[in-house]
Design an enzyme around this catalytic site. Sequence first.
Site, PDB file in Angstrom:
ATOM      1  N   CYS A  59       0.914  -1.291   0.060  1.00 24.97           N
ATOM      2  CA  CYS A  59      -0.177   0.012   0.083  1.00 24.97           C
ATOM      3  C   CYS A  59       0.913   1.359  -0.034  1.00 24.97           C
ATOM      4  O   CYS A  59       1.506   1.398  -0.961  1.00 24.97           O
ATOM      5  CB  CYS A  59      -1.103  -0.071   1.208  1.00 24.97           C
ATOM      6  SG  CYS A  59      -2.268   1.194   0.804  1.00 24.97           S
ATOM      7  N   HIS A  66      -3.582  -5.825   1.203  1.00 27.89           N
ATOM      8  CA  HIS A  66      -3.332  -6.143   2.480  1.00 27.89           C
ATOM      9  C   HIS A  66      -3.763  -7.373   2.820  1.00 27.89           C
ATOM     10  O   HIS A  66      -4.637  -7.972   2.417  1.00 27.89           O
ATOM     11  CB  HIS A  66      -4.148  -5.156   3.688  1.00 27.89           C
ATOM     12  CG  HIS A  66      -3.873  -3.755   3.506  1.00 27.89           C
ATOM     13  ND1 HIS A  66      -2.469  -3.453   3.927  1.00 27.89           N
ATOM     14  CD2 HIS A  66      -4.125  -2.585   2.987  1.00 27.89           C
ATOM     15  CE1 HIS A  66      -2.284  -2.015   3.852  1.00 27.89           C
ATOM     16  NE2 HIS A  66      -3.245  -1.677   3.198  1.00 27.89           N
TER      17      HIS A  66
END
Length: 507
Positions: A334, A431
């Site tokens: 991310c 994630h």
Amino acid sequence: MARALMLQGTGSSVGKSTLVAGLARAFTRRGLTVRPFKPQNMSNNAAVTADGGEIGRAQALQALACRTVPVVDMNPVLLKPQSEVGAQLVVRGRARGTVRARDYQAIKPGLMPDVLSAFGTLCDQADLVLVEGAGSASEVNLRSGDIANMGFAQAADVDVVLVGDIDRGGVIASLVGTARVLDDADRARIKGFVVNRMRGDPTLFAEGMRLIARHTGWQPLGLVPHCAAVSALPAEDAADLCDQSAGPPGARDMVVVVPLMPMIANFDDLDPLRSEPGVSLRLVVAGEALPVADLVILPGSKSTIADLMFLREQGWDIDLAAHVRRGGHVLGICGGYQMLGTHIADPDGIEGPPGAVDGLGLLQVDTVLGGDKCLTTMTGTLWPDNVPVSGYEIHMGRTTGADTSRPFAWIEGRPEGAVAANGRVAGTYLHGVFGKGSARSSLLKRVGGVVCDGTDHDERVEAALDALADHLEAHVDLDALVALARPVRDRAAGVGSSTAGSRGTGT
């Protein structure tokens, strides 16, 4: 009619979130339909919900403990810090912009209708709602307009059990002192107390429990010894991470290093590695150099540009370049993925003043921050191994560039992430990439040939929740807790409620 009980603390990090999770599992195993609720949370460790929003990771864990899916009503107000004085405000799962701490004090009373509406929706679904307070019940300087602790308890007519942490010392003064500083009406809300994280012989604190009860008039409900199973559960606060870092690596361990940046987010991505035999996870704090490692992970960030500047201030960019020259591997997740690119632009001032910075240049990609926040769960396969992987995306921005032609994964039919031409630097927005045992095995095998046990991390978390529930059954008077949980009054349960027919579904 649903009943509700609130756990508040004498301070932050006294174990409220973990106790609620353990109690939720214990009462669920007794056949009750249980729901967790936290009116206001402050955390960058967030989870994507089944209804397409985001809540604190602790409430998602508590939902798992209740054997239900997480929904936005479980945490209607979430503050995600972006600086020392400002945070992104998320209400009912959706971002409403950035607020400064002082400005939020004026805004928060207006959020009480959202809080009570969410609470009412959960009450329509449950036999028991376990409410978690935030920070300290004794912060009487913030009592005006409070929606997180006593302000909520009074508005919803919910009684309170106060939690103190004996491991940090001064627990008698913390509990008795809280009683002294509260006004009469708020003090009357507290019906009992729990002392958490006892180490050593619990009989040595029997007199302490009696002293607290005598000075406060509250019912002693349990002295809870330290529970080793808790280490397998995700931490809510980044401040807890260093306590969970691994010890010295063994001779055959793979060393995974993570530079700990101020705005680290969704750091439970690291939990499966911490639990993996044969892996030594090292968290590096400010002032330390990155040690020799097999893999360096740049984790998620709530403020990518600010954390990138911090990384450079520490000299970690130089350490990282040397690591790659030595043949080491790097994975950015991310915000960490965005940092690995050549350029990051923030034309709309999403994270601060509008502007742009150079990235680390380890991936040939560029990122432009902005647009709608992506909040979605997903499944796919790692590339080129074709190994199943699952997780979620929670980010703003778009990343493009030459290295995206070598995707990290294929997600629902589209390429995702990027891999450098050398094959040793990769980035992804996904994630939870280490959660599945097969995916973790594949990724670690690329780095150093570690043979994983193949256990999905969710299985470890489930086992830990059951062990924690067993622990609380032995050390907390659960029957007394249920007796203290009051039926929810119509004025709380009815505000904005529209799910009277969905009892037990969690959706």
